[in-house]
Design an enzyme around this catalytic site. Structure first.
Site, PDB file in Angstrom:
ATOM      1  N   ASP A  81       0.807  -1.227   0.000  1.00  0.00           N
ATOM      2  CA  ASP A  81       0.000   0.000   0.000  1.00  0.00           C
ATOM      3  C   ASP A  81       0.831   1.263   0.000  1.00  0.00           C
ATOM      4  O   ASP A  81       0.408   2.300   0.501  1.00  0.00           O
ATOM      5  CB  ASP A  81      -0.971   0.001   1.192  1.00  0.00           C
ATOM      6  CG  ASP A  81      -1.802  -1.249   1.200  1.00  0.00           C
ATOM      7  OD1 ASP A  81      -2.360  -1.570   0.150  1.00  0.00           O
ATOM      8  OD2 ASP A  81      -1.844  -1.932   2.232  1.00  0.00           O
ATOM      9  N   LYS A 127       1.913   2.024  -5.235  1.00  0.00           N
ATOM     10  CA  LYS A 127       2.512   1.536  -6.487  1.00  0.00           C
ATOM     11  C   LYS A 127       1.616   1.793  -7.683  1.00  0.00           C
ATOM     12  O   LYS A 127       2.078   2.190  -8.742  1.00  0.00           O
ATOM     13  CB  LYS A 127       2.798   0.030  -6.383  1.00  0.00           C
ATOM     14  CG  LYS A 127       3.837  -0.319  -5.333  1.00  0.00           C
ATOM     15  CD  LYS A 127       3.965  -1.822  -5.152  1.00  0.00           C
ATOM     16  CE  LYS A 127       2.772  -2.450  -4.484  1.00  0.00           C
ATOM     17  NZ  LYS A 127       2.595  -2.132  -3.062  1.00  0.00           N
ATOM     18  N   LYS A 129      -0.521   4.133  -8.280  1.00  0.00           N
ATOM     19  CA  LYS A 129      -0.449   5.526  -8.737  1.00  0.00           C
ATOM     20  C   LYS A 129       0.834   5.759  -9.542  1.00  0.00           C
ATOM     21  O   LYS A 129       0.805   6.366 -10.609  1.00  0.00           O
ATOM     22  CB  LYS A 129      -0.489   6.482  -7.539  1.00  0.00           C
ATOM     23  CG  LYS A 129      -0.062   7.863  -7.972  1.00  0.00           C
ATOM     24  CD  LYS A 129      -0.111   8.967  -6.966  1.00  0.00           C
ATOM     25  CE  LYS A 129       0.689  10.137  -7.555  1.00  0.00           C
ATOM     26  NZ  LYS A 129       0.435  11.403  -6.933  1.00  0.00           N
ATOM     27  N   GLY A 161      -4.263  -4.572  -4.165  1.00  0.00           N
ATOM     28  CA  GLY A 161      -5.259  -3.565  -4.497  1.00  0.00           C
ATOM     29  C   GLY A 161      -4.502  -2.332  -4.933  1.00  0.00           C
ATOM     30  O   GLY A 161      -4.024  -1.578  -4.105  1.00  0.00           O
ATOM     31  N   HIS A 162      -4.336  -2.153  -6.223  1.00  0.00           N
ATOM     32  CA  HIS A 162      -3.573  -1.013  -6.729  1.00  0.00           C
ATOM     33  C   HIS A 162      -4.539   0.088  -7.136  1.00  0.00           C
ATOM     34  O   HIS A 162      -5.302  -0.047  -8.087  1.00  0.00           O
ATOM     35  CB  HIS A 162      -2.672  -1.446  -7.890  1.00  0.00           C
ATOM     36  CG  HIS A 162      -1.558  -2.331  -7.427  1.00  0.00           C
ATOM     37  ND1 HIS A 162      -0.652  -2.918  -8.264  1.00  0.00           N
ATOM     38  CD2 HIS A 162      -1.204  -2.719  -6.182  1.00  0.00           C
ATOM     39  CE1 HIS A 162       0.222  -3.626  -7.558  1.00  0.00           C
ATOM     40  NE2 HIS A 162      -0.115  -3.528  -6.290  1.00  0.00           N
ATOM     41  N   GLN A 200       2.191  -5.948  -3.184  1.00  0.00           N
ATOM     42  CA  GLN A 200       2.544  -6.002  -1.752  1.00  0.00           C
ATOM     43  C   GLN A 200       3.866  -5.246  -1.529  1.00  0.00           C
ATOM     44  O   GLN A 200       4.166  -4.337  -2.274  1.00  0.00           O
ATOM     45  CB  GLN A 200       2.617  -7.441  -1.213  1.00  0.00           C
ATOM     46  CG  GLN A 200       1.258  -8.145  -1.144  1.00  0.00           C
ATOM     47  CD  GLN A 200       0.860  -8.785  -2.455  1.00  0.00           C
ATOM     48  OE1 GLN A 200       1.650  -9.418  -3.129  1.00  0.00           O
ATOM     49  NE2 GLN A 200      -0.384  -8.603  -2.856  1.00  0.00           N
ATOM     50  N   THR A 247      -9.890  -5.432   1.304  1.00  0.00           N
ATOM     51  CA  THR A 247     -10.695  -5.974   2.399  1.00  0.00           C
ATOM     52  C   THR A 247     -11.342  -4.884   3.256  1.00  0.00           C
ATOM     53  O   THR A 247     -12.162  -5.197   4.114  1.00  0.00           O
ATOM     54  CB  THR A 247      -9.819  -6.829   3.330  1.00  0.00           C
ATOM     55  OG1 THR A 247      -8.800  -5.984   3.869  1.00  0.00           O
ATOM     56  CG2 THR A 247      -9.174  -7.985   2.588  1.00  0.00           C
ATOM     57  N   GLY A 248     -10.955  -3.623   3.054  1.00  0.00           N
ATOM     58  CA  GLY A 248     -11.524  -2.540   3.853  1.00  0.00           C
ATOM     59  C   GLY A 248     -10.992  -2.492   5.284  1.00  0.00           C
ATOM     60  O   GLY A 248     -11.429  -1.667   6.078  1.00  0.00           O
ATOM     61  N   GLN A 267      -8.830  -1.602   8.518  1.00  0.00           N
ATOM     62  CA  GLN A 267      -8.040  -0.420   8.861  1.00  0.00           C
ATOM     63  C   GLN A 267      -6.571  -0.821   8.949  1.00  0.00           C
ATOM     64  O   GLN A 267      -6.217  -1.848   9.514  1.00  0.00           O
ATOM     65  CB  GLN A 267      -8.488   0.184  10.197  1.00  0.00           C
ATOM     66  CG  GLN A 267      -7.661   1.420  10.506  1.00  0.00           C
ATOM     67  CD  GLN A 267      -8.256   2.328  11.569  1.00  0.00           C
ATOM     68  OE1 GLN A 267      -9.426   2.210  11.935  1.00  0.00           O
ATOM     69  NE2 GLN A 267      -7.442   3.236  12.065  1.00  0.00           N
ATOM     70  N   ARG A 268      -5.718  -0.003   8.358  1.00  0.00           N
ATOM     71  CA  ARG A 268      -4.281  -0.290   8.402  1.00  0.00           C
ATOM     72  C   ARG A 268      -3.678   0.260   9.681  1.00  0.00           C
ATOM     73  O   ARG A 268      -4.061   1.334  10.142  1.00  0.00           O
ATOM     74  CB  ARG A 268      -3.588   0.337   7.191  1.00  0.00           C
ATOM     75  CG  ARG A 268      -4.113  -0.199   5.876  1.00  0.00           C
ATOM     76  CD  ARG A 268      -3.388   0.433   4.676  1.00  0.00           C
ATOM     77  NE  ARG A 268      -3.976  -0.038   3.434  1.00  0.00           N
ATOM     78  CZ  ARG A 268      -4.276   0.750   2.401  1.00  0.00           C
ATOM     79  NH1 ARG A 268      -4.024   2.037   2.444  1.00  0.00           N
ATOM     80  NH2 ARG A 268      -4.809   0.241   1.310  1.00  0.00           N
ATOM     81  N   LYS A 291       2.712  10.196   0.038  1.00  0.00           N
ATOM     82  CA  LYS A 291       1.861  10.614   1.163  1.00  0.00           C
ATOM     83  C   LYS A 291       2.522  11.558   2.169  1.00  0.00           C
ATOM     84  O   LYS A 291       2.144  11.567   3.341  1.00  0.00           O
ATOM     85  CB  LYS A 291       1.289   9.379   1.859  1.00  0.00           C
ATOM     86  CG  LYS A 291       0.221   8.692   0.994  1.00  0.00           C
ATOM     87  CD  LYS A 291      -0.567   7.682   1.757  1.00  0.00           C
ATOM     88  CE  LYS A 291      -2.033   7.697   1.355  1.00  0.00           C
ATOM     89  NZ  LYS A 291      -2.830   6.680   2.025  1.00  0.00           N
ATOM     90  N   GLY A 346      -0.454  13.776  -3.080  1.00  0.00           N
ATOM     91  CA  GLY A 346      -1.891  13.508  -3.126  1.00  0.00           C
ATOM     92  C   GLY A 346      -2.132  12.325  -4.039  1.00  0.00           C
ATOM     93  O   GLY A 346      -1.236  11.912  -4.777  1.00  0.00           O
TER      94      GLY A 346
HETATM   95  P1  2SA Z   1      -2.125 -12.993   1.748  1.00  0.00           P
HETATM   96  O1  2SA Z   1      -3.578 -12.709   1.445  1.00  0.00           O
HETATM   97  O2  2SA Z   1      -1.879 -14.438   2.018  1.00  0.00           O
HETATM   98  O3  2SA Z   1      -1.193 -12.431   0.736  1.00  0.00           O
HETATM   99  O4  2SA Z   1      -1.846 -12.237   3.141  1.00  0.00           O
HETATM  100  C1  2SA Z   1      -0.625 -12.409   3.822  1.00  0.00           C
HETATM  101  C2  2SA Z   1      -0.141 -11.122   4.430  1.00  0.00           C
HETATM  102  O5  2SA Z   1       0.131 -10.173   3.395  1.00  0.00           O
HETATM  103  C3  2SA Z   1      -0.610  -8.992   3.609  1.00  0.00           C
HETATM  104  N1  2SA Z   1      -1.077  -8.438   2.348  1.00  0.00           N
HETATM  105  C4  2SA Z   1      -1.207  -7.128   2.111  1.00  0.00           C
HETATM  106  N2  2SA Z   1      -0.802  -6.059   2.833  1.00  0.00           N
HETATM  107  C5  2SA Z   1      -1.111  -4.840   2.319  1.00  0.00           C
HETATM  108  N3  2SA Z   1      -1.852  -4.635   1.175  1.00  0.00           N
HETATM  109  C6  2SA Z   1      -2.270  -5.704   0.455  1.00  0.00           C
HETATM  110  N4  2SA Z   1      -3.218  -5.585  -0.474  1.00  0.00           N
HETATM  111  C7  2SA Z   1      -4.556  -5.011  -0.121  1.00  0.00           C
HETATM  112  C8  2SA Z   1      -4.518  -3.518  -0.257  1.00  0.00           C
HETATM  113  C9  2SA Z   1      -4.947  -5.493   1.283  1.00  0.00           C
HETATM  114  C10 2SA Z   1      -6.328  -5.215   1.805  1.00  0.00           C
HETATM  115  O6  2SA Z   1      -3.944  -3.080  -1.244  1.00  0.00           O
HETATM  116  O7  2SA Z   1      -5.013  -2.762   0.572  1.00  0.00           O
HETATM  117  O8  2SA Z   1      -7.230  -4.715   1.137  1.00  0.00           O
HETATM  118  O9  2SA Z   1      -6.538  -5.557   2.985  1.00  0.00           O
HETATM  119  C11 2SA Z   1      -1.898  -7.011   0.888  1.00  0.00           C
HETATM  120  N5  2SA Z   1      -2.096  -8.235   0.384  1.00  0.00           N
HETATM  121  C12 2SA Z   1      -1.592  -9.106   1.293  1.00  0.00           C
HETATM  122  C13 2SA Z   1      -1.815  -9.443   4.438  1.00  0.00           C
HETATM  123  O10 2SA Z   1      -2.414  -8.367   5.133  1.00  0.00           O
HETATM  124  C14 2SA Z   1      -1.181 -10.460   5.354  1.00  0.00           C
HETATM  125  O11 2SA Z   1      -0.516  -9.801   6.400  1.00  0.00           O
HETATM  126 MG    MG Z   2      -2.791  -1.791  -1.955  1.00  0.00          MG
END
Ligand code: 2SA
Ligand code: MG
Length: 423
Positions: A13, A16, A18, A40-41, A224, A301-302, A304-305, A331, A414
């Site tokens: 997150d 990338k 953008k 989720g890009h 990721q 997944t929505g 909160q980070r 950011k 931004g």
């Molecule tokens: P997985 O599903 O097996 O790959 O999960 C394993 C760990 O990798 C993390 N993970 C991520 N962390 C940040 N962003 C990701 N993509 C989405 C986004 C996540 C979302 O862009 O926001 O919407 O929640 C991503 N994909 C995998 C995951 O949180 C686990 O810690």
């Molecule tokens: Mg993302």
């Protein structure tokens, strides 16, 4: 011609999507090399916000060819929804998107296995996105997986059945309560396979190497972040692919000596979704401010980070493993308004000061050592040149460059394409 590589240096997150979108006009081909619909890009332009999952972020560009490489895992069901979501943009998808025959398929039962594995772990769960990523890569390395090219075989359905039946036995083994209607999921799966088959499948390593020899420029798009790499991340709280530079070689069939620039993207602070250690995590007002101002919610997944201060120990580690040649800081605008900013320069590791990223960064072993910076109050989101940035932010940027020993070439202020300052 050139092959460049773009990677996230933290826990994902970083922005990338953008940056690929900003850079695509410089490239003929954009290629994804690992991960799958866990990504989720997010792209924003002309007042539109769009999240891509499996499709490379060059899809909105007029002429770029987008490749889903062999290292990616594809869920045809998610993929179909992604294609349908793009319909309103009138892109000629078929001529702009091609798929490696060697990419592995996420089956409905892979998603169920992901859910069962997480449920069985209770509090120790990874916090996966439940998209079936782990089980699909397990089948790949276990040499049981189904690949895109297999959908062209006459006995694809039998192969599917054999693997799905085995998965059902494994789900029972987990002994957790998971409700599902497999027949329905399979109907959806086989319909979506037809959508996948409407696109061109290729031997992408051959395509990319030919293109490279013919003088085309290629941008490899990571998903990721480096700290989620299955080898170098905070194992076991990682994803199941190599998110670092080496992943581009294995995930596309591009040789290491062909790669020129390695663009490393990081946020001016740090976020993480899912479980696992995070030394600079904030549990106070400051963390809450970062989350709300930065809109830090998982785009898939929505969730909160979690948020925290910039960690230079981790950033240097990621820069080293990836061979980053240019940095991009995202950011910075979110940090406007803080009186004081902190940057972690070293760790106190079991009583000793260390500046490398150790085997174990659990809180009982690691306490971050911070350096403080004066904050700024200006709104950055309308700024267009580096000179306009507040002096305090420039000091922050220049400190990072000095510590990490790599120049910061882009400062993003931004989410929009236009809010991008070249330094
Ligand atoms: P997985 O599903 O097996 O790959 O999960 C394993 C760990 O990798 C993390 N993970 C991520 N962390 C940040 N962003 C990701 N993509 C989405 C986004 C996540 C979302 O862009 O926001 O919407 O929640 C991503 N994909 C995998 C995951 O949180 C686990 O810690
Ligand atoms: Mg993302």
């Amino acid at each position: 011609m050139t092959v460049d590589l773009l990677l996230g240096l933290q826990w994902g997150d970083e922005g990338k999507g953008k940056i690929v979108d900003v850079l695509t006009s410089n490239y003929d081909i954009i290629a994804r090399f690992q991960g799958g619909p866990n990504a989720g890009h997010t792209l924003e332009f002309d007042g539109i916000k769009h999240v891509l999952r499996t499709i490379p972020s060059g899809i909105f560009h007029k002429t770029a060819i987008n490749i889903i490489g062999n290292g990616v895992v594809i869920d045809p069901v998610v993929f179909q929804k992604e294609i349908e979501g793009l319909a309103k943009f009138n892109l000629d998808i078929k001529s702009k998107l091609i798929i490696s025959r060697k990419a592995h398929l996420i089956l409905p039962t892979h998603r169920l296995l992901d859910a069962a594995s997480e449920a069985s772990k209770g509090k120790a769960k990874i916090g996966s996105t439940l998209k079936g990523i782990g089980p699909t890569y397990m089948d790949k390395t276990g040499r049981n997986g189904l690949r895109v090219g297999d959908t062209e075989l006459e006995d694809f359905e039998e192969r599917y059945r054999a693997l799905a039946d085995k998965h059902e036995e494994m789900i029972k083994f987990y002994d957790v309560n998971i409700q599902y209607n497999l027949a329905e999921m399979e109907k959806e799966f086989f319909e979506s396979i037809e959508v996948l088959k409407s696109l061109d499948f290729i031997d992408s390593e051959e395509y990319l190497n030919q293109a490279q020899r013919a003088g085309k420029s290629i941008l490899c798009e990571g998903a990721q972040g480096s700290l989620l790499d299955v080898d170098f991340g905070t194992y076991p709280f990682v994803t199941s692919s190599n998110t670092t530079a080496a992943g581009a070689c294995t995930g596309l069939g591009i040789a290491p000596n062909k790669i020129k620039e390695v663009y490393g993207i990081f946020k001016a602070y740090v976020t993480r979704v899912g479980s696992g250690p995070f030394p600079t995590e904030l549990f106070d007002e400051d963390g809450a401010t970062m989350a709300s101002v930065g809109n830090e919610f998982g785009s898939v997944t929505g969730r909160q980070r979690r948020c925290g201060w910039l960690d230079l120990v981790a950033l240097k580690y990621a820069v080293q493993i990836n061979g980053v040649t240019q940095l991009m800081m995202m950011k910075g605008d979110v940090l406007s308004g803080f009186e004081t900013l902190k940057v972690c320069t070293d760790y106190n590791y079991k009583g000793k000061t260390i500046s490398h990223f150790p085997y174990n960064i659990e809180p009982e072993n690691v306490t971050p050592i911070f350096k403080e910076f004066k904050g700024w109050h200006q709104d950055l989101t309308g700024m267009t040149t580096y000179d306009q940035l507040p002096i305090e932010l420039k000091e922050y940027i220049e400190f990072i460059e000095k510590e990490v020993e790599v120049p910061i070439k882009i400062v993003s202020v931004g989410p929009d394409r236009k809010q991008t300052i070249l330094k």
